[in-house]
Design a protein around this motif. Structure first.
Motif, mmCIF file in Angstrom:
data_model
loop_
_atom_site.group_PDB
_atom_site.id
_atom_site.type_symbol
_atom_site.label_atom_id
_atom_site.label_comp_id
_atom_site.label_asym_id
_atom_site.label_seq_id
_atom_site.Cartn_x
_atom_site.Cartn_y
_atom_site.Cartn_z
ATOM 1 N N TYR A 62 0.824 -1.220 0.000
ATOM 2 C CA TYR A 62 0.000 0.000 0.000
ATOM 3 C C TYR A 62 0.855 1.265 0.000
ATOM 4 O O TYR A 62 0.353 2.349 0.258
ATOM 5 C CB TYR A 62 -0.939 -0.018 1.205
ATOM 6 C CG TYR A 62 -1.886 -1.197 1.165
ATOM 7 C CD1 TYR A 62 -3.092 -1.140 0.478
ATOM 8 C CD2 TYR A 62 -1.539 -2.397 1.791
ATOM 9 C CE1 TYR A 62 -3.939 -2.240 0.421
ATOM 10 C CE2 TYR A 62 -2.376 -3.499 1.733
ATOM 11 C CZ TYR A 62 -3.577 -3.411 1.045
ATOM 12 O OH TYR A 62 -4.421 -4.497 0.989
ATOM 13 N N LYS A 77 -8.289 -0.508 3.671
ATOM 14 C CA LYS A 77 -6.833 -0.400 3.691
ATOM 15 C C LYS A 77 -6.354 0.664 2.714
ATOM 16 O O LYS A 77 -5.478 1.481 3.040
ATOM 17 C CB LYS A 77 -6.202 -1.752 3.371
ATOM 18 C CG LYS A 77 -6.384 -2.790 4.469
ATOM 19 C CD LYS A 77 -5.817 -4.145 4.047
ATOM 20 C CE LYS A 77 -6.063 -5.196 5.107
ATOM 21 N NZ LYS A 77 -5.571 -6.531 4.723
ATOM 22 N N ARG A 78 -6.919 0.688 1.511
ATOM 23 C CA ARG A 78 -6.489 1.680 0.525
ATOM 24 C C ARG A 78 -6.765 3.101 1.022
ATOM 25 O O ARG A 78 -5.907 3.975 0.924
ATOM 26 C CB ARG A 78 -7.189 1.438 -0.817
ATOM 27 C CG ARG A 78 -6.657 0.228 -1.582
ATOM 28 C CD ARG A 78 -7.144 0.240 -3.029
ATOM 29 N NE ARG A 78 -8.607 0.162 -3.106
ATOM 30 C CZ ARG A 78 -9.285 -0.973 -3.167
ATOM 31 N NH1 ARG A 78 -8.641 -2.136 -3.152
ATOM 32 N NH2 ARG A 78 -10.604 -0.964 -3.246
#
Length: 421
Positions: free
Chosen positions: A86, A133-134
């Motif tokens: 990420y 999460k992104r």
């Protein structure tokens, strides 16, 4: 990286004791992106020099480190555990512990402020959806700071929560009252621990400026005075559905999140010990007088003082060695998470916490014993080191660490499920 902002951040009005605080402005430019373990340590060492400069003055005045925290989060250090997938550096847990120890040696209050931020990064990694999460990792890497609305003051124990989250037509709503809310006053996003309608623990991440979310600067402890670890009140605070994390996955089952959080506490204590020893050495060499019976011209020639410094350094190095060992075990546990590896991580961190607590308190005491009466003068404000050590080491009592460690080695009993061991 240079320790300057490419553009000035918005100024924040000072917050005085007992006052409600306005939300911190979001950064005008993205934070620096740290790429490696080595860079993380290098940045921490540079910041530590800056943070040490006015640490005593900030403590004396209870002046919150607003400017310092902007510099801290813009440095990229708050994003170093974000997974590489990420965009983060995904530094090792051993490196993370070194970073916290370096910073705590300079100013233990500043070092403690992001502790819960890193815990939530772990919760996001372990329980978040890909979309969560992104979004959240991207926000963290851009320079946004996560706070803490976890603990409650009046519960039977640390796992007793009255804060509730309920479903609404527009998402969720949270109501409750929190204390020990380190980081919330300075945060852009405030993770809230709450119980859902099935009594499962969730983490709801609110915007700091949300209606009904109030942070009060009422932290009155004699140590860690500028952490602003006071009250957060939550009055029907709106939480978007995509900001709710099923934290019971890691808090109600065996996971590495607990020992990861504990490792940072141990690192802060080791850093306090390191800082106290450095101050003792400097004071003895530059300001202290030799005791009359020593027959020496200078305090640093006193044989008992020399031996005492040697003893402190040995104990510090032992604590640091266990801290690194615990960090490596945590890395192994994260790579292969089982009940057995989680137990190994918890025990390794508990061992490190025992020695880091000992050296923090011992070194803070010895600072005055070796430096002499003049070290207690108000202009030096060295008592802040002892106050910080005594206050921070109250996290998660060490007497229960000894018990858990003994049970594990003697009777094969794994540590408790909860996150405080």
């Amino acid at each position: 990286m240079k320790l300057v902002h490419s553009e000035p951040l918005a100024t924040v009005a000072p917050v005085f004791a007992g006052e409600a605080a306005a939300a911190a402005p979001r950064p005008a430019v993205p934070a620096h992106r740290i790429r490696s373990d080595e860079e993380a340590i290098d940045v921490a060492e540079k910041l530590a020099v800056r943070f040490a400069e006015e640490a005593g003055e900030r403590d004396r005045e209870r002046r919150l480190p607003i400017e310092e925290l902007d510099l801290f989060s813009q440095s990229g250090l708050w994003g170093i555990t974000v997974p590489k997938a990420y965009g983060g550096a995904q530094v090792s847990q051993a490196t993370l512990a070194k970073v916290f120890a370096i910073l705590a040696a300079a100013d233990a209050s500043i070092a403690q402020i992001p502790q819960n931020h890193f815990e939530i990064v772990d919760v996001i990694r372990s329980t978040g959806s890909e979309a969560q999460k992104r979004e959240l990792f991207g926000a963290i890497l851009s320079g946004l700071r996560l706070g803490n609305a976890f603990s409650e003051f009046h519960g039977k124990n640390v796992e007793t929560f009255e804060t509730r989250i309920v479903k609404t037509s527009a998402g969720y709503s949270v109501s409750g009252r929190k204390f020990y809310s380190t980081g919330a006053l300075f945060a852009h996003l405030v993770p809230i621990v709450a119980l859902d309608e099935d009594n499962h623990v969730v983490v709801a991440i609110a915007d700091r400026e949300s209606k009904g979310l109030t942070v009060v600067n009422d932290w009155s402890a004699f140590g860690q005075r500028t952490t602003a670890s006071g009250t957060v009140t939550l009055d029907n605070v709106h939480i978007p559905t995509e900001r709710v994390l099923p934290a019971h996955i890691v808090y109600e089952q065996q996971s590495a999140v607990g020992p990861q959080s504990q490792l940072i506490h141990a690192a802060i204590d080791a850093g306090i010990g390191r800082g106290a020893i450095a101050l003792a050495i400097d004071f003895v060499r530059t300001k202290a007088r030799p005791w009359i019976d020593s027959g020496r011209e200078h305090a640093h020639e006193d044989p008992y003082t020399i031996a005492a410094i040697g003893d402190l350094k040995i104990r510090l190095h032992a604590a640091e060695a266990l801290l690194e060992r615990a960090g490596r075990q945590l890395d192994a546990t994260i790579a292969e998470t089982t009940e057995e590896t989680i137990a190994l991580a918890k025990i390794a961190v508990a061992e490190a916490k025992v020695l880091s607590t000992d050296i923090a308190i011992l070194a803070a005491n010895k600072l005055f014993e070796l430096a002499g009466t003049r070290s207690t003068l108000g202009r030096h404000n060295l008592d802040r080191i002892w106050r910080d050590a005594r206050t921070h080491t109250l996290h998660d009592p060490v007497r229960w660490k000894y018990h858990a460690i003994g049970q594990f080695y003697l009777n094969g009993v794994k540590p408790p499920l909860h996150s405080w061991i």
